[in-house]
Design a protein around this motif. Sequence first.
Motif, PDB file in Angstrom:
ATOM      1  N   TRP A 326     -12.450  13.823   8.568  1.00 30.02           N
ATOM      2  CA  TRP A 326     -12.351  12.499   8.864  1.00 30.02           C
ATOM      3  C   TRP A 326     -10.806  12.409   9.323  1.00 30.02           C
ATOM      4  CZ3 TRP A 326     -16.444   8.860   8.649  1.00 30.02           C
ATOM      5  CH2 TRP A 326     -16.012   7.691   8.581  1.00 30.02           C
ATOM      6  N   GLN A 327     -10.788  11.356  10.523  1.00 30.61           N
ATOM      7  CA  GLN A 327      -9.547  11.055  10.948  1.00 30.61           C
ATOM      8  C   GLN A 327      -8.539  10.504   9.793  1.00 30.61           C
ATOM      9  OE1 GLN A 327      -8.139  11.200  13.831  1.00 30.61           O
ATOM     10  NE2 GLN A 327     -10.043  11.616  15.267  1.00 30.61           N
ATOM     11  N   ARG A 328      -7.454  10.775   9.975  1.00 27.80           N
ATOM     12  CA  ARG A 328      -6.322  10.280   8.923  1.00 27.80           C
ATOM     13  C   ARG A 328      -6.366   8.603   8.853  1.00 27.80           C
ATOM     14  NH1 ARG A 328      -5.067  14.520   5.753  1.00 27.80           N
ATOM     15  NH2 ARG A 328      -5.413  16.363   6.944  1.00 27.80           N
ATOM     16  N   VAL A 329      -6.462   8.157   7.592  1.00 25.16           N
ATOM     17  CA  VAL A 329      -6.246   6.880   7.628  1.00 25.16           C
ATOM     18  C   VAL A 329      -5.466   6.562   6.257  1.00 25.16           C
ATOM     19  CG1 VAL A 329      -8.516   6.245   8.611  1.00 25.16           C
ATOM     20  CG2 VAL A 329      -8.832   6.641   6.185  1.00 25.16           C
ATOM     21  N   GLY A 330      -4.994   5.333   6.237  1.00 26.26           N
ATOM     22  CA  GLY A 330      -4.009   4.915   5.163  1.00 26.26           C
ATOM     23  C   GLY A 330      -4.805   4.853   3.809  1.00 26.26           C
ATOM     24  N   VAL A 331      -4.419   5.324   2.912  1.00 29.52           N
ATOM     25  CA  VAL A 331      -4.905   5.496   1.523  1.00 29.52           C
ATOM     26  C   VAL A 331      -3.449   4.747   0.145  1.00 29.52           C
ATOM     27  CG1 VAL A 331      -5.661   6.740  -0.631  1.00 29.52           C
ATOM     28  CG2 VAL A 331      -5.910   7.633   2.039  1.00 29.52           C
ATOM     29  N   LYS A 332      -4.173   3.927  -0.487  1.00 31.16           N
ATOM     30  CA  LYS A 332      -3.253   3.075  -1.443  1.00 31.16           C
ATOM     31  C   LYS A 332      -3.559   3.641  -2.686  1.00 31.16           C
ATOM     32  CE  LYS A 332      -2.015  -0.414   1.871  1.00 31.16           C
ATOM     33  NZ  LYS A 332      -1.855  -1.817   2.319  1.00 31.16           N
ATOM     34  N   GLN A 333      -2.580   3.548  -3.664  1.00 27.56           N
ATOM     35  CA  GLN A 333      -2.931   3.599  -5.123  1.00 27.56           C
ATOM     36  C   GLN A 333      -2.638   2.342  -5.679  1.00 27.56           C
ATOM     37  OE1 GLN A 333      -3.287   7.352  -6.215  1.00 27.56           O
ATOM     38  NE2 GLN A 333      -3.562   6.658  -8.342  1.00 27.56           N
ATOM     39  N   PRO A 334      -3.579   1.427  -6.002  1.00 24.90           N
ATOM     40  CA  PRO A 334      -3.249   0.205  -6.352  1.00 24.90           C
ATOM     41  C   PRO A 334      -2.871   0.085  -7.818  1.00 24.90           C
ATOM     42  CG  PRO A 334      -5.817   0.607  -6.449  1.00 24.90           C
ATOM     43  CD  PRO A 334      -5.031   1.679  -5.579  1.00 24.90           C
ATOM     44  N   SER A 335      -2.814   1.083  -8.567  1.00 27.57           N
ATOM     45  CA  SER A 335      -2.607   1.205  -9.903  1.00 27.57           C
ATOM     46  C   SER A 335      -2.314   2.570 -10.413  1.00 27.57           C
ATOM     47  CB  SER A 335      -3.715   0.980 -10.853  1.00 27.57           C
ATOM     48  OG  SER A 335      -4.804   1.847 -10.956  1.00 27.57           O
ATOM     49  N   ASP A 336      -1.706   2.838 -11.556  1.00 25.83           N
ATOM     50  CA  ASP A 336      -1.169   4.079 -12.182  1.00 25.83           C
ATOM     51  C   ASP A 336      -2.225   4.907 -12.598  1.00 25.83           C
ATOM     52  OD1 ASP A 336       1.244   3.476 -11.640  1.00 25.83           O
ATOM     53  OD2 ASP A 336       1.665   2.567 -13.595  1.00 25.83           O
ATOM     54  N   THR A 337      -3.630   4.200 -12.728  1.00 30.18           N
ATOM     55  CA  THR A 337      -4.925   5.126 -13.242  1.00 30.18           C
ATOM     56  C   THR A 337      -5.240   6.087 -12.243  1.00 30.18           C
ATOM     57  OG1 THR A 337      -5.761   2.778 -13.839  1.00 30.18           O
ATOM     58  CG2 THR A 337      -7.453   4.821 -13.721  1.00 30.18           C
ATOM     59  N   LYS A 338      -5.370   7.489 -12.983  1.00 28.73           N
ATOM     60  CA  LYS A 338      -5.626   8.650 -12.138  1.00 28.73           C
ATOM     61  C   LYS A 338      -6.881   8.699 -11.175  1.00 28.73           C
ATOM     62  CE  LYS A 338      -6.764  13.703 -12.974  1.00 28.73           C
ATOM     63  NZ  LYS A 338      -7.718  13.442 -12.090  1.00 28.73           N
ATOM     64  N   GLY A 339      -6.544   8.953 -10.150  1.00 26.63           N
ATOM     65  CA  GLY A 339      -7.693   9.148  -9.184  1.00 26.63           C
ATOM     66  C   GLY A 339      -8.363   7.871  -8.556  1.00 26.63           C
ATOM     67  N   GLN A 340      -7.569   6.609  -8.997  1.00 26.92           N
ATOM     68  CA  GLN A 340      -7.889   5.493  -8.392  1.00 26.92           C
ATOM     69  C   GLN A 340      -7.104   5.101  -7.007  1.00 26.92           C
ATOM     70  OE1 GLN A 340      -7.240   1.204  -9.593  1.00 26.92           O
ATOM     71  NE2 GLN A 340      -9.001   1.765 -10.790  1.00 26.92           N
ATOM     72  N   ILE A 341      -8.086   4.738  -5.903  1.00 28.66           N
ATOM     73  CA  ILE A 341      -7.373   4.873  -4.769  1.00 28.66           C
ATOM     74  C   ILE A 341      -8.139   3.660  -4.047  1.00 28.66           C
ATOM     75  CG2 ILE A 341      -6.704   7.298  -4.230  1.00 28.66           C
ATOM     76  CD1 ILE A 341      -9.188   7.575  -2.691  1.00 28.66           C
ATOM     77  N   TYR A 342      -7.320   3.258  -2.993  1.00 28.42           N
ATOM     78  CA  TYR A 342      -7.907   2.152  -2.228  1.00 28.42           C
ATOM     79  C   TYR A 342      -7.594   2.236  -0.843  1.00 28.42           C
ATOM     80  CZ  TYR A 342      -7.899  -2.517   0.228  1.00 28.42           C
ATOM     81  OH  TYR A 342      -8.114  -3.492   0.946  1.00 28.42           O
ATOM     82  N   ILE A 343      -8.685   2.330   0.187  1.00 30.37           N
ATOM     83  CA  ILE A 343      -8.526   2.556   1.591  1.00 30.37           C
ATOM     84  C   ILE A 343      -9.073   1.351   2.218  1.00 30.37           C
ATOM     85  CG2 ILE A 343      -9.273   4.150   3.393  1.00 30.37           C
ATOM     86  CD1 ILE A 343     -10.104   6.486   1.295  1.00 30.37           C
ATOM     87  N   PRO A 344      -8.116   0.609   2.862  1.00 31.35           N
ATOM     88  CA  PRO A 344      -8.314  -0.734   3.502  1.00 31.35           C
ATOM     89  C   PRO A 344      -9.229  -0.444   4.722  1.00 31.35           C
ATOM     90  CG  PRO A 344      -5.813  -0.372   3.153  1.00 31.35           C
ATOM     91  CD  PRO A 344      -6.322   0.766   2.846  1.00 31.35           C
ATOM     92  N   SER A 345      -9.171   0.486   5.405  1.00 34.07           N
ATOM     93  CA  SER A 345     -10.213   0.612   6.579  1.00 34.07           C
ATOM     94  C   SER A 345     -11.563   0.774   6.099  1.00 34.07           C
ATOM     95  CB  SER A 345      -9.726   1.834   7.495  1.00 34.07           C
ATOM     96  OG  SER A 345      -9.974   2.958   6.895  1.00 34.07           O
TER      97      SER A 345
END
Length: 658
Positions: A326-345
Amino acid sequence: MSEVLNANSKNNSNQITSKVTFASLLVALGIIYGDIGTSPLYTFKAIIGTKEISEMLVLGGVSCVFWTLVLQTTVKYVWLTLKADNQGEGGIFSLYSLVRRFGKRLVIPTMIGAAALLADGMITPAISVTSAIEGLERIKGFEHIPVVPIVILVISLVFFVQRFGSHCVGKAFGPIMTIWFLLLMIMGILQIIEAPSVIQSLNPYYAYQLLTYYPNGFWILGAVFLCTTGAEALYSDLGHCGKNNIRITWGFVKLCLVINYLGQAAWLLNDAGAFLNERNPFFEMMPQWFLLAGITIATLAAIVAAQALISGSYTLINEAMNLNFWQRVGVKQPSDTKGQIYIPSVNAILWIGCILIILYFQDSSHMEAAYGLAITLAMITTTILLSYFLLFKLYWNKFLVGIFLTIFLMIEISFFIANVVKFKEGGYITVIAGGLFFFVMYSSYFARKINNSYTKFEDLGKFSKMIVALSNDQDIPKYATHLIYLTKADRREQIEDRIIKSIFDKKPKRADVYWFFHINRTNNPYTLDYEVSELVDDKVIKVVLNIGFKIQPKTELYFEKVIEDLIKNEELNQHLKNNASSKYNPTIDFKFIILQAYLSVDNVFSLNESVVLKSYFFLKQFAQKDQEAFGLDRNNVITEYVPLIYQPAKTFNLQRKK
């Protein structure tokens, strides 16, 4: 020389508890079973459809559902597929990472399966929430309530809160799903008491009778398949809960599901009449006084199902990026919970997809007609990959692997054929969505392959004396104390020729130390260590960073850690005293050079290469910048643009006109 960046990093996956506690079981109920747990909302309704209700249809339908849950979910996924444990992680990319060295062609099935799962991430939230909200139509005074706007509002809220992380509401998922499954069980038992004879439908003979003697009985499998569409999530969420917790909770979940399906069958035989007439057996079983509470619980369970598919899609895309799918897209970590990520796109794509599906189909009955076609492909690809795992990792006998392949491919191909008729009924929506996802993966992966095949590598040793001479040449202005190039060369002594050209450019880049940083993606999810080779003492240093496919790289922080370790161990002797940018600034003076490739017009391609490369560079315009993808501060990065010439155009004869 080899050092570990984080002593605990390789064991991060072991933090996923394998211990079975009440809390871990509750977490598993909340995370794993949203999709498969809400299937009673629509499965039996889809099986009956507009057909006349008969004992053969009802009992045969329950029998098919029961044995699908036994064979497809319990045997294949809960027993066999969970064995493919990649340091505590599961999912199609984890499975691919375990077996990819045993078959070069496995990349295509992997892409197909991943694309199908992403397409499933669009329709599952839509059908689950719509089926739950439609129950309001049974309440007096709400018969003509506009369902679509309510569903769109609920779905939109679910997608909107993703940016804040689901850790807060996630704590309620376990209790919500526990209440939901208890509700399924109680509703089923109350109906079975009225018609205990439905239990006989667990005999596989009733399934055989339906598929062979009922008119067009085989095609009913397309609706039966809806009962197991969430089975892939059992494996995908392995890393969140551990296999023991999944296997134990599945026993409880399966019991609740089977009892509820039996209860719906009992209601159909006793109270439904000749035709269903678009009624939903699930809500028809509920007493009128309990409807509002039941619909509320069903809606909450549907939201949990939606959340599970959305979070799973984030994880899938994150792994796809790290494996170059996959093309590189922005990945955010909305909390300190392990493995939890948020990808806006990804969040935006799935939200738009869900809304379009709701607006297009309008009700759950039409969604049922389209649902399941894409996910059958994901299950077939998992079966293919799993056969390699059983053969090469668990060392099963080839004969046993052949039996496994034959049985489950027969089951899944049958489901696929039965679902093919859904194509014209709306299945083309998910097929088109899955096809687009597949095309992005195909172009991203194979464009990099083509690019790498045309990349020229040089022996770094041939240029070591020139690099040392440049470093000591006081007539050339110093570019940086430490100059770092990101390189694709995995061999110790090699480097791309375009990096050499960059160093000895028209304005040569003089530095005290030249670093060549190679990021090596490992088959393990949480590896994080590095190796250092000094090709020229204190002048030319190669660093290989071994990083797991689930970790987001933070290259700048890693480099600072490497420098810190070398200075601490007195291995970077020349710069122990003077490592800063100046006497006024103690900060380490370093610059990263990123060579940004672009497609030169001076190329001729075959049709396949032309489509793949042009698609890749088109999509790259919308992707994340390299410095962000690799975790670099833009203040410390210089980007140089390098033309890529794969196959130069033919020579030409240009003459001056006299």
